[in-house]
Write an enzyme that holds these catalytic residues in place. Structure first.
Site, PDB file in Angstrom:
ATOM      1  CE1 TYR A 180     -20.704 -54.409  39.973  1.00 22.64           C
ATOM      2  CE2 TYR A 180     -19.536 -52.353  40.693  1.00 22.64           C
ATOM      3  CZ  TYR A 180     -20.223 -53.369  39.707  1.00 22.64           C
ATOM      4  OH  TYR A 180     -19.719 -53.029  38.386  1.00 22.64           O
ATOM      5  CG  ASN A 190     -26.917 -56.730  31.457  1.00 28.24           C
ATOM      6  OD1 ASN A 190     -27.720 -57.151  30.901  1.00 28.24           O
ATOM      7  ND2 ASN A 190     -26.825 -55.434  31.824  1.00 28.24           N
ATOM      8  CB  CYS A 198     -25.127 -53.396  34.143  1.00 26.46           C
ATOM      9  SG  CYS A 198     -24.810 -53.232  32.644  1.00 26.46           S
ATOM     10  CG  HIS A 199     -25.894 -47.455  32.952  1.00 27.69           C
ATOM     11  ND1 HIS A 199     -26.908 -48.273  32.400  1.00 27.69           N
ATOM     12  CD2 HIS A 199     -26.472 -46.368  33.276  1.00 27.69           C
ATOM     13  CE1 HIS A 199     -27.985 -47.415  32.554  1.00 27.69           C
ATOM     14  NE2 HIS A 199     -27.799 -46.127  32.922  1.00 27.69           N
ATOM     15  CD  GLU A 218     -29.993 -43.359  33.800  1.00 30.42           C
ATOM     16  OE1 GLU A 218     -29.845 -43.456  35.055  1.00 30.42           O
ATOM     17  OE2 GLU A 218     -29.592 -44.342  32.977  1.00 30.42           O
TER      18      GLU A 218
END
Length: 180
Positions: A101, A129, A137-138, A164
């Protein structure tokens, strides 16, 4: 004129995902039963639409472990200029990588030519979102390594990051409170 909202569900490996559309664009995507689901709770008409087929193709590719090479056409409503800045940065986070962030706050501050931007304000924009996963956003984490702040649920954030190929051993899970 009455605006019709359409909906459809997708059965992902992490659970049911709700989709919303205005008939042409994807306008919402979130995990069923999550904080996002409660926030975006909506009435709508179940209908098969091309945009839902396109979104399902994207999700199938993603959950098969691929980085999809296309993005379903989506529309963000009530997008403020600040949210737009944050979303532009989020959309550039590469598949399989994370940023904080604070990283986003620093980039926004730099673009605006100001000394500092609040990471908490960025968190609010990220948390707004309405289209999870596709707008990644994850992939945003706390600067202390906390996997904080995912409206889709911490378990789903962990599942998406694992999918991922992100090494989660360097991250921590918040204990209690709003962060989950």
């Amino acid at each position: 004129m009455i605006k019709v909202i359409y909906k459809k569900t997708y059965d992902s490996p992490l659970g049911i995902i709700n989709m919303r559309s205005d008939g042409e664009y994807l306008t919402g995507l979130w995990f069923d039963g999550s904080r996002d689901d409660k926030k975006h709770n909506y009435q709508g008409v179940f209908k098969d639409l091309d945009i839902f087929d396109e979104t399902i193709d994207w999700l199938n590719s993603y959950f098969d472990g691929n980085n999809p090479d296309f993005t379903p056409k989506y529309k963000l409503e009530n997008l403020t200029p600040f949210r737009e800045e944050v979303f532009d940065i989020m959309n550039k986070i590469p598949y399989g990588e994370v940023i904080t962030y604070n990283d986003i706050a620093c980039e926004v501050a730099s673009k605006r030519g100001i000394k500092k931007m609040s990471a908490q304000a960025v968190g609010g924009a990220v948390g707004w979102n309405p289209i999870c996963i596709i707008i990644p956003c994850h992939r945003v984490v706390g600067s202390n390594g906390s996997l904080t702040g995912y409206g889709g649920g911490i378990e789903n954030k962990i599942g998406l990051l694992k999918l991922e190929g992100i090494d989660l051993s360097k991250f921590s899970i918040p204990k209690k409170g709003n962060a989950l």
